[in-house]
Scaffold this motif. Structure first.
Motif, PDB file in Angstrom:
ATOM      1  N   UNK A  63     -21.442  -3.133   8.522  1.00 36.32           N
ATOM      2  CA  UNK A  63     -21.783  -2.953  10.223  1.00 36.32           C
ATOM      3  C   UNK A  63     -21.842  -4.079  10.852  1.00 36.32           C
ATOM      4  N   UNK A  64     -22.351  -5.400  10.153  1.00 39.17           N
ATOM      5  CA  UNK A  64     -22.210  -6.655  10.804  1.00 39.17           C
ATOM      6  C   UNK A  64     -20.861  -7.407  10.618  1.00 39.17           C
ATOM      7  N   UNK A  65     -19.971  -6.878   9.968  1.00 45.27           N
ATOM      8  CA  UNK A  65     -18.522  -7.538  10.017  1.00 45.27           C
ATOM      9  C   UNK A  65     -17.431  -6.827  10.415  1.00 45.27           C
ATOM     10  N   UNK A  66     -16.690  -6.103   9.772  1.00 47.00           N
ATOM     11  CA  UNK A  66     -15.445  -5.224  10.303  1.00 47.00           C
ATOM     12  C   UNK A  66     -15.817  -3.957   9.744  1.00 47.00           C
ATOM     13  N   UNK A  85     -11.983   3.023   2.028  1.00 46.54           N
ATOM     14  CA  UNK A  85     -12.361   1.820   2.914  1.00 46.54           C
ATOM     15  C   UNK A  85     -13.896   2.055   3.039  1.00 46.54           C
ATOM     16  N   UNK A  86     -14.505   0.669   2.726  1.00 48.28           N
ATOM     17  CA  UNK A  86     -15.847   0.573   3.064  1.00 48.28           C
ATOM     18  C   UNK A  86     -15.930  -0.513   3.914  1.00 48.28           C
ATOM     19  N   UNK A  87     -16.378  -0.331   5.154  1.00 52.49           N
ATOM     20  CA  UNK A  87     -16.480  -1.542   6.107  1.00 52.49           C
ATOM     21  C   UNK A  87     -17.907  -1.832   5.994  1.00 52.49           C
ATOM     22  N   UNK A  97      -7.745   1.950  10.923  1.00 50.42           N
ATOM     23  CA  UNK A  97      -6.723   1.659  12.014  1.00 50.42           C
ATOM     24  C   UNK A  97      -5.434   0.872  11.399  1.00 50.42           C
ATOM     25  N   UNK A  98      -5.914  -0.189  10.958  1.00 47.05           N
ATOM     26  CA  UNK A  98      -5.009  -1.224  10.429  1.00 47.05           C
ATOM     27  C   UNK A  98      -4.065  -0.663   9.531  1.00 47.05           C
ATOM     28  N   UNK A  99      -4.705   0.209   8.677  1.00 47.03           N
ATOM     29  CA  UNK A  99      -3.992   0.899   7.363  1.00 47.03           C
ATOM     30  C   UNK A  99      -2.795   1.916   7.738  1.00 47.03           C
ATOM     31  N   UNK A 100      -2.808   2.505   9.245  1.00 49.36           N
ATOM     32  CA  UNK A 100      -2.013   3.454   9.706  1.00 49.36           C
ATOM     33  C   UNK A 100      -0.384   3.052   9.830  1.00 49.36           C
ATOM     34  N   UNK A 101      -0.344   1.409   9.958  1.00 50.09           N
ATOM     35  CA  UNK A 101       0.917   0.912  10.002  1.00 50.09           C
ATOM     36  C   UNK A 101       1.529   1.027   8.470  1.00 50.09           C
ATOM     37  N   UNK A 102       0.807   1.244   7.449  1.00 46.24           N
ATOM     38  CA  UNK A 102       1.489   1.382   6.209  1.00 46.24           C
ATOM     39  C   UNK A 102       1.555   2.818   5.674  1.00 46.24           C
ATOM     40  N   UNK A 103       1.999   2.979   4.481  1.00 41.48           N
ATOM     41  CA  UNK A 103       2.221   4.504   3.826  1.00 41.48           C
ATOM     42  C   UNK A 103       0.861   4.588   3.128  1.00 41.48           C
ATOM     43  N   UNK A 161       0.859  -1.357  -0.054  1.00 38.80           N
ATOM     44  CA  UNK A 161      -0.003  -0.074  -0.114  1.00 38.80           C
ATOM     45  C   UNK A 161       0.915   1.253   0.083  1.00 38.80           C
ATOM     46  N   UNK A 162       2.235   1.121  -0.106  1.00 39.80           N
ATOM     47  CA  UNK A 162       2.913   2.304  -0.126  1.00 39.80           C
ATOM     48  C   UNK A 162       2.765   3.358  -1.126  1.00 39.80           C
TER      49      UNK A 162
END
Length: 43
Positions: free
Chosen positions: A15-18, A11-13, A25-31, A4-5
């Motif tokens: 409601x009943x899943x993720x 991001x489309x999450x 938040x998970x993507x914050x550790x990438x660029x 993802x750099x």
């Protein structure tokens, strides 16, 4: 160099899943740059 750099991400999450903020938040550790994040209800 990661997958993802330097990428712009929409991001489309689910409601009943993720929810969108959890994925974002998970993507914050990438660029990646999150340009839109939402949680939708797919019925």
């Amino acid at each position: 160099m990661g997958l993802f750099d330097g990428k712009k991400v929409i991001v489309i999450g689910d409601r009943d899943g993720i929810p969108g903020p959890a994925i974002e938040e998970c993507l914050k550790s990438t660029e990646a740059e999150v340009i839109f994040s939402s949680t939708e209800c797919f019925v």
